[in-house]
Design a protein around this motif. Structure first.
Motif: not given
Length: 187
Positions: A46-64, A85-88
């Motif tokens: 629901g965070c549709t206002a995001l302009t910058e998202l930095f989540l690198d170097n963690n352990r997130f799973t699942g798709g985009l 998953g894919d880039l769709a």
């Protein structure tokens, strides 16, 4: 209210999932790189206002998929996680200028990237991506391209359209021909 402001917490010892951010729909900048966070990206759907998202170097799973409605994104850094998953879902993020999704388990081809015509830096190295480079023809302004360590095939001819290219990293793929895109020209 922490949910209505930018949130900068990189390089801490934060652990757990993103569930506390589920109601933070007004966030524009979220920096949680280099922590010990895990789980799917679903809580930030629901965070549709995001302009910058930095989540690198963690352990997130699942798709985009949770990012498909974040159409205001300009910078997306989710490298070095366990995403699959894919880039769709990226197809709708047409304002993206910098996309870093390297060192994950992403599959499929580059076709969704063709909608991101403002792309300047594209880093998808060390995934399981396949297909040719043709979708990049729409990304004429891309300056830096990291696609090493995938399974791309075909030739380099599609890169002729990327007139701003300054750096290209394609090692460890299955590319078979240089075509007319000479290394002396841009690469």
């Amino acid at each position: 209210d922490v949910c209505s402001s930018d949130l900068f917490l990189p390089g801490n010892q934060l652990s757990g999932d993103l569930e506390p951010l589920r109601r933070c729909t007004k966030l524009k900048k979220l920096y949680l790189s280099n922590n010990q966070l895990w789980g799917p990206l679903d809580p930030i759907r629901g965070c549709t206002a995001l302009t910058e998202l930095f989540l690198d170097n963690n352990r997130f799973t699942g798709g985009l998929e949770p990012l498909q409605d974040a159409t205001a994104l300009r910078e997306l850094f989710v490298s070095n996680n366990q995403l699959s998953g894919d880039l769709a879902p990226i197809r709708r993020c047409v304002l993206l200028q910098e996309l870093f999704l390297g060192d994950n388990e992403l599959t499929g081809d580059l076709e969704p990237i063709s909608a991101c015509t403002r792309m300047e830096v594209l880093s998808l190295d060390d995934n399981k991506l396949t297909g040719g480079l043709e979708p990049l023809q729409a990304c004429k302004g891309v300056r830096t391209l990291y696609l090493a360590g995938n399974q791309f095939s075909g030739g380099l001819e599609p890169l002729r359209s990327c007139t701003a290219l300054q750096k290209v990293y394609l090692a460890g793929n299955q590319l078979s021909e240089i075509g007319r895109a000479s290394c002396r020209e841009r690469v």
